[in-house]
Scaffold this motif. Structure first.
Motif, PDB file in Angstrom:
ATOM      1  N   ASP A  76      -0.965   1.948 -17.304  1.00 17.89           N
ATOM      2  CA  ASP A  76      -2.163   1.303 -16.753  1.00 17.89           C
ATOM      3  C   ASP A  76      -2.593   2.030 -15.470  1.00 17.89           C
ATOM      4  OD1 ASP A  76      -4.053  -0.367 -15.513  1.00 17.89           O
ATOM      5  OD2 ASP A  76      -3.103  -2.179 -16.320  1.00 17.89           O
ATOM      6  N   ILE A  77      -3.704   2.766 -15.545  1.00 15.42           N
ATOM      7  CA  ILE A  77      -4.181   3.557 -14.414  1.00 15.42           C
ATOM      8  C   ILE A  77      -4.556   2.687 -13.221  1.00 15.42           C
ATOM      9  CG2 ILE A  77      -6.572   3.664 -15.201  1.00 15.42           C
ATOM     10  CD1 ILE A  77      -4.589   6.480 -13.469  1.00 15.42           C
ATOM     11  N   GLU A  78      -5.013   1.475 -13.468  1.00 14.39           N
ATOM     12  CA  GLU A  78      -5.382   0.586 -12.362  1.00 14.39           C
ATOM     13  C   GLU A  78      -4.160   0.199 -11.532  1.00 14.39           C
ATOM     14  OE1 GLU A  78      -7.781  -2.748 -13.530  1.00 14.39           O
ATOM     15  OE2 GLU A  78      -9.094  -1.490 -14.751  1.00 14.39           O
ATOM     16  N   ILE A 118      -1.389   1.946 -11.331  1.00 14.70           N
ATOM     17  CA  ILE A 118      -0.961   3.177 -10.654  1.00 14.70           C
ATOM     18  C   ILE A 118      -1.807   3.404  -9.403  1.00 14.70           C
ATOM     19  CG2 ILE A 118      -0.877   5.699 -10.851  1.00 14.70           C
ATOM     20  CD1 ILE A 118      -0.079   5.244 -13.821  1.00 14.70           C
ATOM     21  N   GLN A 119      -3.106   3.189  -9.519  1.00 16.73           N
ATOM     22  CA  GLN A 119      -4.008   3.349  -8.373  1.00 16.73           C
ATOM     23  C   GLN A 119      -3.662   2.340  -7.273  1.00 16.73           C
ATOM     24  OE1 GLN A 119      -5.934   5.966  -8.484  1.00 16.73           O
ATOM     25  NE2 GLN A 119      -6.583   5.612  -6.394  1.00 16.73           N
ATOM     26  N   GLN A 120      -3.357   1.111  -7.644  1.00 16.70           N
ATOM     27  CA  GLN A 120      -2.986   0.094  -6.654  1.00 16.70           C
ATOM     28  C   GLN A 120      -1.692   0.481  -5.931  1.00 16.70           C
ATOM     29  OE1 GLN A 120      -2.743  -3.495  -8.960  1.00 16.70           O
ATOM     30  NE2 GLN A 120      -4.952  -3.856  -8.914  1.00 16.70           N
ATOM     31  N   LYS A 155      -0.593   3.548  -5.472  1.00 10.82           N
ATOM     32  CA  LYS A 155      -0.939   4.658  -4.582  1.00 10.82           C
ATOM     33  C   LYS A 155      -1.591   4.155  -3.301  1.00 10.82           C
ATOM     34  CE  LYS A 155      -2.785   8.400  -6.256  1.00 10.82           C
ATOM     35  NZ  LYS A 155      -3.632   9.315  -7.031  1.00 10.82           N
ATOM     36  N   GLU A 156      -2.502   3.206  -3.433  1.00 18.56           N
ATOM     37  CA  GLU A 156      -3.169   2.642  -2.260  1.00 18.56           C
ATOM     38  C   GLU A 156      -2.175   1.920  -1.355  1.00 18.56           C
ATOM     39  OE1 GLU A 156      -6.412   0.218  -3.632  1.00 18.56           O
ATOM     40  OE2 GLU A 156      -7.379   1.922  -4.623  1.00 18.56           O
ATOM     41  N   SER A 172      -0.098   4.526   0.480  1.00 19.69           N
ATOM     42  CA  SER A 172      -0.855   5.260   1.497  1.00 19.69           C
ATOM     43  C   SER A 172      -1.261   4.372   2.666  1.00 19.69           C
ATOM     44  CB  SER A 172      -2.084   5.926   0.884  1.00 19.69           C
ATOM     45  OG  SER A 172      -3.001   4.952   0.448  1.00 19.69           O
ATOM     46  N   SER A 173      -1.149   3.063   2.500  1.00 21.16           N
ATOM     47  CA  SER A 173      -1.544   2.152   3.576  1.00 21.16           C
ATOM     48  C   SER A 173      -0.392   1.819   4.519  1.00 21.16           C
ATOM     49  CB  SER A 173      -2.098   0.854   2.981  1.00 21.16           C
ATOM     50  OG  SER A 173      -1.062   0.094   2.393  1.00 21.16           O
TER      51      SER A 173
END
Length: 81
Positions: free
Chosen positions: A19-21, A23-25, A27-28, A31-32
């Protein structure tokens, strides 16, 4: 479960994740982080960049103040361990 086992578990889950979403979450979220992790302690705990810099400054100060142990002294001391 210790920190190393937790990390390995996460790595395994990420490897199977499609699920790319999500994975993106992740990553965010990573990075935060308020302060970047610069390394890890022997027990697996993180060392932040500012902690690493503080340790280096303390070490440099100790050297300037002569609070050091020579290799020879350390070898003599270690004979009694």
């Amino acid at each position: 479960m210790d920190i190393k086992a937790e990390k390995l578990n996460l790595i395994e889950q990420l490897a199977r994740l499609e699920d790319i979403e999500i994975i993106q979450q992740i990553k965010e979220l990573l990075s935060s982080q308020k302060e970047p992790i610069a390394g890890y302690k022997p027990d697996g705990g993180p060392i932040t960049r500012s902690e690493l810099i503080a340790r280096a400054r303390d070490a440099n100060k100790a050297i300037k103040e002569g609070r050091v142990t020579s290799i020879e002294d350390l070898e003599k001391e270690s004979e009694n361990w």
